[in-house]
Design a protein around this motif. Structure first.
Motif, mmCIF file in Angstrom:
data_model
loop_
_atom_site.group_PDB
_atom_site.id
_atom_site.type_symbol
_atom_site.label_atom_id
_atom_site.label_comp_id
_atom_site.label_asym_id
_atom_site.label_seq_id
_atom_site.Cartn_x
_atom_site.Cartn_y
_atom_site.Cartn_z
ATOM 1 N N GLU A 82 -2.904 -0.615 -1.306
ATOM 2 C CA GLU A 82 -2.020 -1.257 -2.279
ATOM 3 C C GLU A 82 -0.614 -0.644 -2.224
ATOM 4 O OE1 GLU A 82 -3.242 -1.113 -6.507
ATOM 5 O OE2 GLU A 82 -2.874 -3.272 -6.420
ATOM 6 N N SER A 83 -0.530 0.683 -2.156
ATOM 7 C CA SER A 83 0.803 1.301 -2.135
ATOM 8 C C SER A 83 1.478 1.081 -0.779
ATOM 9 C CB SER A 83 0.739 2.777 -2.531
ATOM 10 O OG SER A 83 0.202 3.542 -1.499
ATOM 11 N N THR A 84 0.687 1.013 0.297
ATOM 12 C CA THR A 84 1.271 0.684 1.601
ATOM 13 C C THR A 84 1.908 -0.709 1.560
ATOM 14 O OG1 THR A 84 -0.246 2.095 2.857
ATOM 15 C CG2 THR A 84 0.722 0.246 4.047
ATOM 16 N N ILE A 85 1.181 -1.674 0.991
ATOM 17 C CA ILE A 85 1.711 -3.050 0.919
ATOM 18 C C ILE A 85 3.002 -3.078 0.095
ATOM 19 C CG2 ILE A 85 1.253 -5.401 0.060
ATOM 20 C CD1 ILE A 85 -1.718 -4.967 0.837
ATOM 21 N N GLN A 86 3.017 -2.314 -0.995
ATOM 22 C CA GLN A 86 4.247 -2.255 -1.819
ATOM 23 C C GLN A 86 5.435 -1.720 -1.018
ATOM 24 O OE1 GLN A 86 3.220 0.057 -5.252
ATOM 25 N NE2 GLN A 86 2.050 -1.607 -6.174
ATOM 26 N N GLN A 87 5.183 -0.650 -0.244
ATOM 27 C CA GLN A 87 6.275 -0.081 0.557
ATOM 28 C C GLN A 87 6.744 -1.082 1.617
ATOM 29 O OE1 GLN A 87 7.040 3.711 1.760
ATOM 30 N NE2 GLN A 87 5.538 4.767 0.522
ATOM 31 N N LEU A 88 5.790 -1.776 2.248
ATOM 32 C CA LEU A 88 6.159 -2.771 3.253
ATOM 33 C C LEU A 88 6.987 -3.888 2.619
ATOM 34 C CD1 LEU A 88 2.857 -3.143 5.364
ATOM 35 C CD2 LEU A 88 4.843 -1.715 5.856
ATOM 36 N N GLN A 89 6.620 -4.275 1.375
ATOM 37 C CA GLN A 89 7.370 -5.334 0.691
ATOM 38 C C GLN A 89 8.822 -4.903 0.470
ATOM 39 O OE1 GLN A 89 5.207 -6.493 -2.852
ATOM 40 N NE2 GLN A 89 3.800 -7.814 -1.713
ATOM 41 N N GLN A 90 9.012 -3.619 0.098
ATOM 42 C CA GLN A 90 10.386 -3.133 -0.133
ATOM 43 C C GLN A 90 11.209 -3.168 1.152
ATOM 44 O OE1 GLN A 90 9.828 0.724 -1.881
ATOM 45 N NE2 GLN A 90 8.930 -0.132 -3.732
ATOM 46 N N GLU A 91 10.622 -2.697 2.259
ATOM 47 C CA GLU A 91 11.357 -2.667 3.527
ATOM 48 C C GLU A 91 11.638 -4.103 3.997
ATOM 49 O OE1 GLU A 91 11.768 0.619 5.507
ATOM 50 O OE2 GLU A 91 9.841 1.604 5.186
ATOM 51 N N ASP A 92 10.655 -4.984 3.806
ATOM 52 C CA ASP A 92 10.819 -6.373 4.224
ATOM 53 C C ASP A 92 11.908 -7.072 3.401
ATOM 54 O OD1 ASP A 92 9.836 -8.671 5.814
ATOM 55 O OD2 ASP A 92 9.325 -9.465 3.840
ATOM 56 N N THR A 93 11.901 -6.830 2.086
ATOM 57 C CA THR A 93 12.907 -7.452 1.213
ATOM 58 C C THR A 93 14.305 -7.005 1.620
ATOM 59 O OG1 THR A 93 11.323 -7.499 -0.598
ATOM 60 C CG2 THR A 93 13.639 -7.700 -1.199
ATOM 61 N N PHE A 94 14.447 -5.715 1.913
ATOM 62 C CA PHE A 94 15.743 -5.185 2.345
ATOM 63 C C PHE A 94 16.209 -5.894 3.630
ATOM 64 C CE2 PHE A 94 18.045 -2.015 4.979
ATOM 65 C CZ PHE A 94 19.196 -1.941 4.216
ATOM 66 N N LEU A 95 15.313 -6.003 4.605
ATOM 67 C CA LEU A 95 15.667 -6.682 5.859
ATOM 68 C C LEU A 95 15.994 -8.154 5.611
ATOM 69 C CD1 LEU A 95 13.089 -5.108 8.351
ATOM 70 C CD2 LEU A 95 15.583 -5.002 8.524
ATOM 71 N N GLN A 96 15.278 -8.773 4.679
ATOM 72 C CA GLN A 96 15.525 -10.176 4.382
ATOM 73 C C GLN A 96 16.896 -10.368 3.740
ATOM 74 O OE1 GLN A 96 13.627 -11.924 6.016
ATOM 75 N NE2 GLN A 96 14.536 -13.847 5.368
ATOM 76 N N GLN A 97 17.295 -9.400 2.890
ATOM 77 C CA GLN A 97 18.629 -9.465 2.282
ATOM 78 C C GLN A 97 19.718 -9.340 3.355
ATOM 79 O OE1 GLN A 97 18.126 -6.326 -0.527
ATOM 80 N NE2 GLN A 97 17.348 -7.658 -2.152
ATOM 81 N N LEU A 98 19.515 -8.408 4.299
ATOM 82 C CA LEU A 98 20.477 -8.265 5.401
ATOM 83 C C LEU A 98 20.570 -9.556 6.207
ATOM 84 C CD1 LEU A 98 19.843 -4.802 7.149
ATOM 85 C CD2 LEU A 98 21.647 -5.425 5.539
#
Lengths: 322, 322
Positions: A220-236
């Motif tokens: 669960e915490s791994t998925i949360q961290q992946l979501q944060q990194e993915d969201t950042f890349l998506q914003q870029l």
């Protein structure tokens, strides 16, 4: 406590909709998860903060399906909740058929729910995916192959979809239903080993839990961290896409080609994915498709390149997708 | 064909070292994988493109360990390869002990190999991890919890480590050894279910392969995609860190605080991880440690904050780590 916690989470998710009294379409199968969510949403309906419509799709794949549709109708009638039942054949013509029966089923449900949402001008579609569904989805993605975005799995709010149960355990849902003697339908195909998701549920997840008891919490915490990194890349990606886009004299939105060519391949892939999905929502482009388009865009040759159902056109220093 | 392919891959990896005739330290256990890699590196030694030193650490944990050390020495003597054997007790004092015996063993081997590398002024350390080791590592990371970087697993070249076998199958290695009647040691603890990695090998991987035969191929391409996204984020991190760093009048490298505070949390975490690892290589900071430091840096309060073994100092508009 558990029920109150789910109600609070749902209210908090609804507050993101920025709508005074939103209309919510509930994807209602009659199974334990969606039946539990119906109870939660019924509380919010009685509080006057939502308008609720339950929507049941009768796939007609199983013997029991007509009886289940009837169960859903009667249950909603008792609780004074509007319930729409359609059969899958109404949607079959407009939906891509996959080799996987699960995928076709999901496509049919999505088409149905979108139709109902549009009919009611609803603000969101509520789905009853829970914490264990999330872990199964992670393994479906691993086994089928995925990028970072794929591994981020499901989100609690991914417009128009709301998943209020995503951080709650299936076992708590079942306990609640049992304690309140709430009846539900049980889909026997949930145990069929022909479905990948069931093989994951019955073999892979128990093997992981046996390997380390904290497995679910860690994943669960791994998925949360992946979501944060993915969201950042998506914003870029969106920022870069906005930078490189303009509307040409013909009123068409086009992308600056040399700007695209000078961008890192990671953002190139994401920009293309974004452009392709905007153009055609029914098909998710494969990795091979994306690579083929990038090769065309990076090459010297102009003209057009067709990767069904998309046509990529390249001219002077711009390109666009039709 | 297989052996030639591995030799070609190894030559291509060595070409990245930018050294005429590099000295390579081989982590040599005497097991099938490192024995196979010894044969590959021996070919390159005979071609005159590397100087080779085999390095064996006798953990002294098992009865057979002295016999294995002797096997390694004799085998290398036959092939005229220099072989260094040390015992683990020489390194125990300088290595962090983990609750996991596997982790302690790895730390000891790393300390040993680094010592040998320094002694010979070698350019790289070759390790015999293969394709199935990579998949097992992925699940170790999932089960223990990881960020995107953790899920990228091992790389073929991650200085000073070279892993020429990383894209090759264990089964091909065993077939080659059998066909050429090459003897090797077998570590019986490879089957002990007390080790997480063995539980992964014996339960989780077979469950995944049963779920879908293309699982290994799909996971390999997923890991490649994650590596690309992670590398891109790492490049952004280094760029941002360079932008925000300067050397102050006392000759200390410091970071601009308001610049840090205005950076996205994803890059903040990565910048801190980079700074902490530069300061102290023995401990990898936990996620909780990183969050605690970010809270201190985002807060109004100045002064210093201690998260053993690091001290973070904040003053005017700069901060640094001691």
């Amino acid at each position: 406590m558990f029920f109150q916690s789910v109600c609070a989470t749902t209210r908090s998710l609804l507050s993101q909709l920025a709508h005074q009294k939103p209309t919510i379409i509930l994807g209602f199968s009659g199974g334990p998860d969606s039946l539990f969510l119906l109870h939660v949403l019924d509380v919010l309906k009685n509080e006057g903060i939502i308008t609720l419509v339950a929507a049941h799709l009768d796939h007609q794949w199983r013997q029991e399906s007509a009886a289940e549709a009837l169960f859903c109708k009667k249950y909603c009638a008792q609780k004074n909740i509007e319930c729409i039942v359609h059969t899958a054949d109404q949607y079959a013509a407009n939906v891509p058929h996959s080799t996987s029966k699960e995928a076709t089923g999901r496509n049919l449900r999505r088409a149905f729910l979108t139709t109902i949402k549009n009919h009611y001008s609803a603000q969101a579609i509520a789905l009853a995916h829970h914490r264990q569904d999330q872990f199964e989805t992670f393994f479906v993605r691993i086994i089928r192959g995925a990028s970072l975005s794929g591994l981020t799995c499901m989100k609690q709010y991914n417009p128009p979809y709301l998943r209020p149960l995503l951080t709650y355990n299936k076992s708590d849902i079942l306990t609640y239903l049992e304690q309140h003697a709430i009846p539900f339908c049980l889909d026997p195909t949930n145990n069929h080993e022909t479905f990948l998701r069931n093989r994951i549920r019955h073999s892979i997840i128990p093997a992981c839990t046996n390997a380390d008891a904290r497995f679910e919490q860690k994943l669960e915490s791994t998925i949360q961290q992946l979501q944060q990194e993915d969201t950042f890349l998506q914003q870029l990606t969106i920022k870069k896409l906005t930078e490189l886009s303009h509307t040409n004299h013909a009123g068409r939105s086009v992308i600056n080609l040399s700007g695209f060519q000078n961008t890192d391949p990671v953002l190139q892939r994401r920009m293309l994915l974004d452009l392709l999905i905007t153009q055609q929502r029914h098909f998710l482009p494969s990795s091979a498709t994306i690579n083929e388009i990038i090769r065309f865009l990076m090459g010297i040759k102009g003209g057009q390149h067709c990767v069904t159902p998309w046509i990529i056109k390249k001219k002077s220093n711009i390109f666009w997708i039709e």
